[in-house]
Structures are given as structure tokens and as C-alpha cells.
Design a protein around this motif. Structure first.
Motif, PDB file in Angstrom:
ATOM      1  N   MET A   1      -5.678  -0.819 -12.391  1.00 23.39           N
ATOM      2  CA  MET A   1      -5.614  -2.268 -12.563  1.00 23.39           C
ATOM      3  C   MET A   1      -6.958  -2.885 -12.207  1.00 23.39           C
ATOM      4  N   ILE A   2      -7.874  -2.912 -13.173  1.00 24.96           N
ATOM      5  CA  ILE A   2      -9.176  -3.529 -12.963  1.00 24.96           C
ATOM      6  C   ILE A   2      -9.123  -4.878 -13.656  1.00 24.96           C
ATOM      7  N   TRP A   3      -9.177  -5.958 -12.910  1.00 21.06           N
ATOM      8  CA  TRP A   3      -8.823  -7.239 -13.535  1.00 21.06           C
ATOM      9  C   TRP A   3      -9.855  -7.732 -14.512  1.00 21.06           C
ATOM     10  N   GLN A   4     -11.151  -7.326 -14.352  1.00 24.38           N
ATOM     11  CA  GLN A   4     -12.157  -7.776 -15.314  1.00 24.38           C
ATOM     12  C   GLN A   4     -11.861  -7.199 -16.698  1.00 24.38           C
ATOM     13  N   VAL A   5     -11.602  -5.869 -16.727  1.00 25.01           N
ATOM     14  CA  VAL A   5     -11.277  -5.209 -17.987  1.00 25.01           C
ATOM     15  C   VAL A   5     -10.040  -5.842 -18.604  1.00 25.01           C
ATOM     16  N   GLU A   6      -9.055  -6.032 -17.727  1.00 25.94           N
ATOM     17  CA  GLU A   6      -7.781  -6.616 -18.151  1.00 25.94           C
ATOM     18  C   GLU A   6      -7.990  -7.966 -18.826  1.00 25.94           C
ATOM     19  N   LEU A   7      -8.812  -8.811 -18.190  1.00 24.37           N
ATOM     20  CA  LEU A   7      -9.029 -10.170 -18.700  1.00 24.37           C
ATOM     21  C   LEU A   7      -9.730 -10.135 -20.055  1.00 24.37           C
ATOM     22  N   ILE A   8     -10.752  -9.272 -20.166  1.00 23.96           N
ATOM     23  CA  ILE A   8     -11.489  -9.184 -21.443  1.00 23.96           C
ATOM     24  C   ILE A   8     -10.545  -8.725 -22.553  1.00 23.96           C
ATOM     25  N   ILE A   9      -9.715  -7.709 -22.227  1.00 16.65           N
ATOM     26  CA  ILE A   9      -8.805  -7.191 -23.255  1.00 16.65           C
ATOM     27  C   ILE A   9      -7.805  -8.260 -23.668  1.00 16.65           C
TER      28      ILE A   9
ATOM     29  N   GLY C  56       6.404  -5.218 -14.170  1.00 18.19           N
ATOM     30  CA  GLY C  56       6.526  -3.977 -13.419  1.00 18.19           C
ATOM     31  C   GLY C  56       5.283  -3.576 -12.659  1.00 18.19           C
ATOM     32  N   CYS C  57       4.181  -4.335 -12.834  1.00 25.93           N
ATOM     33  CA  CYS C  57       2.917  -3.968 -12.193  1.00 25.93           C
ATOM     34  C   CYS C  57       2.995  -4.076 -10.675  1.00 25.93           C
ATOM     35  N   LYS C  58       2.286  -3.168  -9.986  1.00 25.04           N
ATOM     36  CA  LYS C  58       2.164  -3.278  -8.523  1.00 25.04           C
ATOM     37  C   LYS C  58       0.714  -3.061  -8.151  1.00 25.04           C
ATOM     38  N   LYS C  59       0.213  -3.885  -7.268  1.00 23.28           N
ATOM     39  CA  LYS C  59      -1.183  -3.711  -6.815  1.00 23.28           C
ATOM     40  C   LYS C  59      -1.291  -2.461  -5.959  1.00 23.28           C
ATOM     41  N   GLY C  60      -2.322  -1.678  -6.182  1.00 18.37           N
ATOM     42  CA  GLY C  60      -2.577  -0.518  -5.353  1.00 18.37           C
ATOM     43  C   GLY C  60      -1.638   0.638  -5.597  1.00 18.37           C
ATOM     44  N   ALA C  61      -0.896   0.600  -6.707  1.00 17.21           N
ATOM     45  CA  ALA C  61       0.004   1.703  -7.019  1.00 17.21           C
ATOM     46  C   ALA C  61      -0.547   2.498  -8.187  1.00 17.21           C
ATOM     47  N   THR C  62      -0.028   3.717  -8.341  1.00 14.09           N
ATOM     48  CA  THR C  62      -0.506   4.568  -9.427  1.00 14.09           C
ATOM     49  C   THR C  62       0.566   4.712 -10.496  1.00 14.09           C
ATOM     50  N   ILE C  63       0.262   5.485 -11.542  1.00 14.60           N
ATOM     51  CA  ILE C  63       1.193   5.620 -12.658  1.00 14.60           C
ATOM     52  C   ILE C  63       2.479   6.315 -12.206  1.00 14.60           C
ATOM     53  N   PRO C  64       3.598   6.030 -12.866  1.00 22.07           N
ATOM     54  CA  PRO C  64       4.890   6.545 -12.353  1.00 22.07           C
ATOM     55  C   PRO C  64       5.129   8.015 -12.676  1.00 22.07           C
ATOM     56  N   ILE C  65       4.217   8.869 -12.285  1.00 22.46           N
ATOM     57  CA  ILE C  65       4.438  10.315 -12.381  1.00 22.46           C
ATOM     58  C   ILE C  65       4.207  10.874 -10.992  1.00 22.46           C
ATOM     59  N   LEU C  66       5.254  11.504 -10.435  1.00 22.87           N
ATOM     60  CA  LEU C  66       5.181  11.914  -9.034  1.00 22.87           C
ATOM     61  C   LEU C  66       4.157  13.027  -8.846  1.00 22.87           C
TER      62      LEU C  66
END
Lengths: 81, 274, 162
Positions: A1-9, C56-66
Motif C-alpha cells: 500500500m504505497i499511497w503515491q502510486v495508488e493516487l496516481i493510478i 478490505g484494506c488494512k494498513k501494515g498488513a500483507t497479502i492474504p496468503i499465510l
């Protein structure tokens, strides 16, 4: 979740969607829809939804573009709006 | 109409925007959507189904009914395209043939079509010379695309992928073949009847797996009942059951994508394609 | 200024989803051409999917594959193993600590993984979306074969006069 990339996209996505309904050529509209789908897939990959992004890359950007082009091929390319 | 449409949409947009301000912030771990049901899935997937990819396990196991009926919806869409577009082949007024040794194009009227001739080759009405590079390149890469599709289906437990994606990639490989050569060659190799049969078979594999669980005395789509057949303990049986179901989904999706493409690209005639 | 910026950033996804939905809805209501309407429907669909995925997004979390190593080992077993080794305390404290760390490593923290439920719902929605797109395009081809045009007003005119 890189917000700069996200915003541009997100901005690019909105431009693509706007262009897809504004352009007066149906083949261009179909191809712009494909570009829109692919950018959307990038946005989801950045958000961490890998499965959804994968599905969108194969389905939205691949097969649905082919379907649209096939339909335009059998109807007409020109439109008034 | 346009003014009215714009006004309606502006009203909708403003209302949505006002209420969107009340939503939890983007990426908030404490948002209601992430605190009720999904923690159970995240914590119990490994001990329940032994599948590390949570999306796959929820898709095919916890929410198996949902996916089964989605597959049915896709089958219905394929049937709808077929019924909307497919028309009986009426007497086609004329066809074009190419005399291979001389390169002369002939327009044949009536029923005097050359049958399986070595020198006459059927052509589309808007035929353009085949591009050697495109057709050879496609023929070269299609096997790799198909192997990748099989990998995506089989490896959906451990990496992103699964029945839907693998099926669509497999279907796309056949569509690529139809585009790079022509529709008739593609139909000769993967006929419409095969597509119809495969799409039904895929849904049957899915529903049949569920029914088999019923026969073993457990609830519908509870794959742990299949442990005596699939081998392993009840947890591994669920993992294997997911694989069986994913294969069913992949078969159905492959066939339906090809079927819809055949009908759309030839406007139902299945004669001359894109 | 700082607060406005952070507010925009926190709601950027929702704003994008609303704008895309407005574009799609406008194309479906006001456009005259049937293929344009179908394109609008596709945009609308994708906008709703964007909304679900951003929920469904969470900050600081990774993709849902254990995260797992080799053969999957149920979490309960690992904890039991750690407990059994903890009783065997004569072997020294470092080993106990190592096993405790191992057990903690195997335990799954909810905050580490993105919420998988919206992904599952949307994955099937995308594939069903392409199937409905196929049906819509088939209808458009049928309409074109019957009326010779894709413009809605011309079709209406033909229906009225015919």
C-alpha cells in the motif's frame, strides 16, 4: 500500500473511464475499457488484493476486450455520441 | 434527457460523497468489515483446510455454495449467448475459395463447393494474407500459455490463482489460436459441441463432489467426508476436495469463454470469425 | 491544511469509487449508443468492486496468503509441542525461549493479513461480470441485425413508425 502510486493510478483510472465514454469511436472505447481494466488491476495489486488483481488482468483486460472488439466488428464503429 | 441524467447523477454523487465521509478511514484495521467474520477465516484456515491461500479456501470451502452457483451463472450466460445468437445455417449464397497453386480467388455460387480439396482453400469474405510471423509465434507460445494455465489451477492453494483464473487463461489460449489462424481451424480442433459438453461437465464435477459428500453421510460440499477416497486425514481431504472443485470450475470457465467467443466473433454463424 | 490533506488521503479511494460510479451511471442513463451503455455498465461494475476491495484494506498488513514452511502444521500442534518442551526445563532456558518464539511465529495474527472476504466476493463477481458482458454484447448484435443501428433514438423511431 504505497499511497503515491495508488493516487496516481486512481487519477489515471478516472481519466481512462472518462475517455472511454467520451470518445466517438466504438473500437477506441473498447480498447480504452481494456486499459481502464488493466489500470484497475494495478490498483488492486497495490492494495494487496492479489487474487482479484490476477482475475481482473485475465478477465477484464484480456477476454472482455476481445469480446467488445468482436461485437464492434459485427456491428458498427461509428456513433454520434 | 441528458440534463436530467446529469442532475440525477450529480445528486447521487453528492449524497454518496456526504456519506462516504462517515466511512472508516482507508486501511483502518479496526473497521467493522475487518473485525467480524474475517478474523475467523484468517486464524482457522490452516487448521481447518491446510490451504495457506485464504482466498482459495474461503472461495471453495467456506463459501462453496456461492461459488457453485456462480459457476452455474456462467454456464447460464454461455447458454444465453448461444440461444440469442446461434442460428441454423441457412443456404449461404456464395463462398470464396482460393486456388493454392495459382493464387486465384474464386467465388462459388450454389452448392458446387469443392469438398476437402487439396488445391482449393476456403477463405473468409474479408480475407487478408496470413502473417507468417504472427501465426508461427502464436503457435509457439500457446503451449506455454496452457501449461501456465494448468499451473495456476493446480497451484491455487499456495499462490494467487485458482479455477477461475486458470480457466480464463486456458480459454484465452484457444481464443488466441482462433484470432491468429481463423475460426474454422479453431472449431475443427475445439468444436462447439465440445465446448457445450465441457461447460456442463465442469458444473457437474462441482455439484457431483458435493453430492458425493452427501453419499458419505455428511452435509453437502463438506469435503472432509471424502477422506476415504482422496487419502490423508480429514483436513487434507478438504484441501484435496478444494482442488477437485477448482478443476471443475476451470473446465466450466474455459469452455464457456470459448463458447461465448465463438458466438460473438461470428455473430452466431460460426463460419467466418474475427 | 495538514488535516484536509490527510482527510483527502484517507477517503481518496471512496472518492474515486464515487466518481467512477457517476461516470458509469451517466453513460448508462444518458448515452444513446448501446455499446456505450455496455461500457458504462462495465465501468459501474468495476467501481463497485473497487469499493469492496478498498473496504478490505488494512494498513501494515500483507497479502492474504499465510506464511508457512514446507509441510503445513496445524497451529494447535505447535503450541502443544512448545508446551511439552517447556516442561522439559532441565535443558536450559534458551531452548525454551527458542521454542516459544517458534510457537509465536506459527500463530496467526489477524492484523498481519488483509481481510480476504471482500476479495472472495469480488473474484466471482468479476468472472460473472464478463459473462454478463458477453450476453449484453450478444443482445447488441441481435439488435443491430434487426434494426441496422445501435442508436437508441433511431431504434425508437423505427419502433414507433413500424
Amino acid at each position: 500500500m504505497i499511497w503515491q502510486v495508488e493516487l496516481i493510478i486512481l487519477i489515471l483510472i478516472i481519466i481512462c473511464a472518462f475517455a472511454a465514454i467520451k470518445v466517438r469511436d466504438l473500437l477506441s472505447a473498447a480498447l480504452l475499457l481494456g486499459a481502464y481494466s488493466f489500470l484497475m488491476c494495478l490498483a488492486w495489486a497495490v492494495m494487496g488484493a492479489v487474487d482479484v488483481a490476477f482475475t481482473e488482468a485475465t478477465v477484464g483486460a484480456g477476454v472482455s476486450t476481445v469480446f467488445c472488439v468482436a461485437a464492434v466488428f459485427h456491428t458498427t464503429r461509428r456513433t454520434k455520441d | 434527457m441528458k440534463i436530467l441524467g446529469k442532475l440525477t447523477i450529480l445528486l447521487c454523487g453528492v449524497l454518496l460523497m456526504v456519506f462516504a465521509m462517515e466511512f472508516p478511514n482507508w486501511g483502518d484495521p479496526e473497521s467493522p468489515a475487518s473485525t467480524h467474520l474475517s478474523p475467523y477465516f484468517i486464524q482457522h484456515t490452516m487448521e481447518d483446510t491446510a490451504v495457506p491461500n485464504i482466498v482459495t479456501s474461503v472461495l471453495a470451502d467456506y463459501r462453496g455454495y456461492d461459488t457453485m452457483f456462480e459457476t452455474t451463472v456462467i454456464l447460464t450466460a454461455g447458454l444465453a449467448c448461444f440461444l440469442l445468437l446461434r442460428i441454423e445455417r441457412k443456404k449461404i449464397p456464395h463462398r470464396y475459395y482460393r486456388h493454392e497453386p495459382t493464387g486465384v480467388t474464386l467465388r462459388m455460387e450454389g452448392e458446387k463447393y469443392p469438398k476437402n480439396s487439396a488445391v482449393f482453400q476456403r477463405m473468409d469474405a474479408n480475407w487478408v494474407p496470413y502473417d507468417f510471423v504472427i501465426s508461427r509465434t502464436c503457435r509457439l507460445i500457446i503451449p506455454f500459455i496452457q501449461i501456465f494455465a494448468l499451473y495456476v489451477v493446480a497451484h491455487g492453494h499456495h499462490s494467487p490463482g485458482g479455477g477461475f483464473q486458470g480457466g480464463v487463461i486456458m480459454g484465452a489460449s484457444v481464443i488466441l489460436f482462433a484470432i491468429s489462424h481463423n475460426l474454422r481451424t479453431s472449431i475443427k480442433n475445439f468444436s462447439e459441441k465440445t465446448a457445450a459438453l465441457f461447460s456442463v461437465t465442469g458444473v457437474f464435477i462441482y455439484a457431483g463432489t458435493g453430492a458425493l459428500c452427501l453419499l458419505f453421510g455428511e452435509v453437502f460440499l463438506n469435503y472432509s467426508a471424502l477422506a476415504p477416497i482422496l487419502g490423508g486425514d480429514r483436513v487434507m481431504a478438504r484441501s484435496h476436495g478444494i482442488l477437485v472443485v477448482e478443476i471443475g470450475v476451470a473446465v466450466a470457465v474455459t469452455a464457456v469463454m470459448i463458447w461465448i467467443y465463438y458466438n460473438l466473433s461470428s455473430a452466431g454463424k460460426q463460419d467466418e470469425g474475427l | 491544511m495538514e488535516s484536509i490533506f490527510s482527510l483527502v488521503l484517507a477517503k481518496a479511494n471512496y472518492a474515486a469509487y464515487i466518481i467512477l460510479m457517476m461516470i458509469g451511471l451517466y453513460a448508462m442513463i444518458a448515452k444513446n449508443n448501446l455499446i456505450k451503455k455496455i461500457v458504462g455498465m462495465s465501468i459501474f461494475q468495476t467501481a463497485v468492486i473497487l469499493f469492496y476491495v478498498s473496504i478490505g484494506c488494512k494498513k501494515g498488513a500483507t497479502i492474504p496468503i499465510l506464511r508457512h514452511h514446507g509441510h503445513p502444521e496445524p497451529v494447535g500442534h505447535a503450541a502443544e509441542n512448545a508446551g511439552a518442551h517447556a516442561m522439559d526445563a532441565a535443558h536450559g532456558a534458551e531452548k525454551v525461549v527458542a521454542h516459544a518464539v517458534d510457537a509465536a511465529h506459527n500463530a496467526v495474527h489477524v492484523a498481519d493479513y488483509i481481510n480476504p472476504l471482500p476479495h472472495v466476493l469480488m473474484l466471482t463477481a468479476i468472472v460473472v461480470g464478463v459473462a454478463t458482458l458477453g450476453v449484453a454484447l450478444a443482445l447488441a448484435i441481435r439488435v443491430y441485425n434487426t434494426y441496422g443501428t445501435l442508436e437508441e433514438d433511431e431504434i425508437n423511431q423505427q419502433l414507433r413508425s413500424g
